[in-house]
Enzyme design. Sequence first.
Site: not given
Ligand code: NOJ
Length: 570
Positions: A414
């Site tokens: 991410e």
């Molecule tokens: C981490 C989380 O895993 C994800 O679900 C979320 O959208 C992002 N952070 C942004 O806050």
Amino acid sequence: MLPRCAFSVCHVFVLVLCLSSAEDFDWTKNGHSSFHYGTFPAGFSWGAGSSAYQTEGAWDKDGKGLSIWDVFSHKKGKIQRNDTGDSSCEGYHKIKDDVSLMKELKLNHYRFSISWPRLIPTGIKSDHINEKGIQYYDELINHLLESKITPVVTLYHWDLPQVLQEKYGGWQNISMVNHFNEFASLCFERFGNRVKYWMTFNNPWSVAVEGYETGEHAPGLRLKGTGAYRAAHHIIKAHAKVWHTYDTQWRGKQKGLVGISLSGDWGEPVDISNQKDIEAAERYVQFFLGWFATPIFHGDYPQVMKDFVGRKSVQQGHGTSRLPSFSPQEKSYIKGTCDFLGIGHFTTRYITQKNHPSARSGGSYFTDRDLAELVDPRWPDPGSEWLYSVPWGFRRLLNFVKSQYGNPMIYVTENGVSEKMLCTELCDDWRIQYFKDYINEMLKAIKDGVNVKGYTAWSLLDKFEWDEGYSERFGLYYVDFRNKNKPRYPKASVQFYKRVISSNGFPNQREVENWRRKAVETCSSSNQLLAADPLTSHMEMVTEIVVPTVCTLSILLSAVFLMFLLRRRN
Ligand code: NOJ
């Protein structure tokens, strides 16, 4: 992501900080501001991500059971504007559409999560398996593979079956380890012939701290000082068990990899000549990423966590540490249970030492760390309150992983930036800037020798952003949530990311600047489409409400008129 209490501390301490003080780390040879033109190693994997509760919708369709997020979001006052994920992006009904968006981007992989209660409605495998849920993920996986997109699957992205919460207290209870292992085994059995990249948990830090300590996330418990540590302890054991299950029962046949996705902000000492600040910053990262990574790579919690929580627990009159401990057998069972490490990273903090006297604070994860978080007011923060754009922190975090955990194989699971709710602007040039700089810092980290194999932009679509509801948009694609069909529109960042992918990096300055210019140019036509959308919704209202009402009324009137005629005849 970070709880508000941390921010109040942080805002009080906002200082004008000396950015140049951080230049001394020897692996930042290029300095903060210089851009590195160059490409990624051949085979580098580019992707985008999502998670089940955030995008699927269909919360009660086709035999799905309730998750703790279904229940939590239906309670008034828990989520911004009382939003829920009931329909979200309707991803459950839009496999083909969404895979086309991925094809448009030319993604190499797509990261998504499997909803446990969609497959096993009560969470307990022996109760019932929902074949319709299996079919949905089968279809998604098959479409991805047909489009040459590698599925990267997270088993737990926060949506615990509600029954397990009610019956056992969720992650407070050790019995979750076996239930989760059964669920994971079912996934390996049904999907493992096609899925080769598995992640047990997504961001367990959030599950533990926000779910069981601050209560901002489901299940909303506030077990200050103990709840987070206990939840994390069981999660780490569950992770290890699933890794061993795969290793002993499936790896030989399926030849896949099992990792975990951990999140970590970078913590930079406010004053790098002050030993106390250096130690406080180290503690910040150890209490965040190290809490989970150290047991998984080295078999036990970071020494600094054991020391701080242990000392404070004793001062507070607890007989033993609030941080649970692993037995020698558990340590060796947990150590080394990671084929690759997923890293979710968004932002950075400056850190300084700050004592939280034990007796007064009563003990909490936050006060256990004895530090304060600060931000530089010059850092851009276009969306979420907690998300400041600090690209150089990414390179530092990646180097930290390399040096602490023996240079493991890393997939960035991410990375991205949000925007505020009311902004329907598709020309997200600040998101382009964020991606450009963060991806560039990742490139520099690879040149430093960090073993990063792939990158996942967060996220493919705008979606339900947990306690923030739909008020924060992370997507490359804009989703019009006002429209029942949830249409998707490309933001300018789609064009930019697409170029990064097709060039496998940043070939040269002239080209990269050109991409950016072109991306921002094309987005204005998409903006016009979006502006026309209220008209589409209006037309839908005409067909779905006005037309049937007029028809029914006409039928009724004709019937009344007919009856009137018949009466007159008689
Ligand atoms: C981490 C989380 O895993 C994800 O679900 C979320 O959208 C992002 N952070 C942004 O806050």
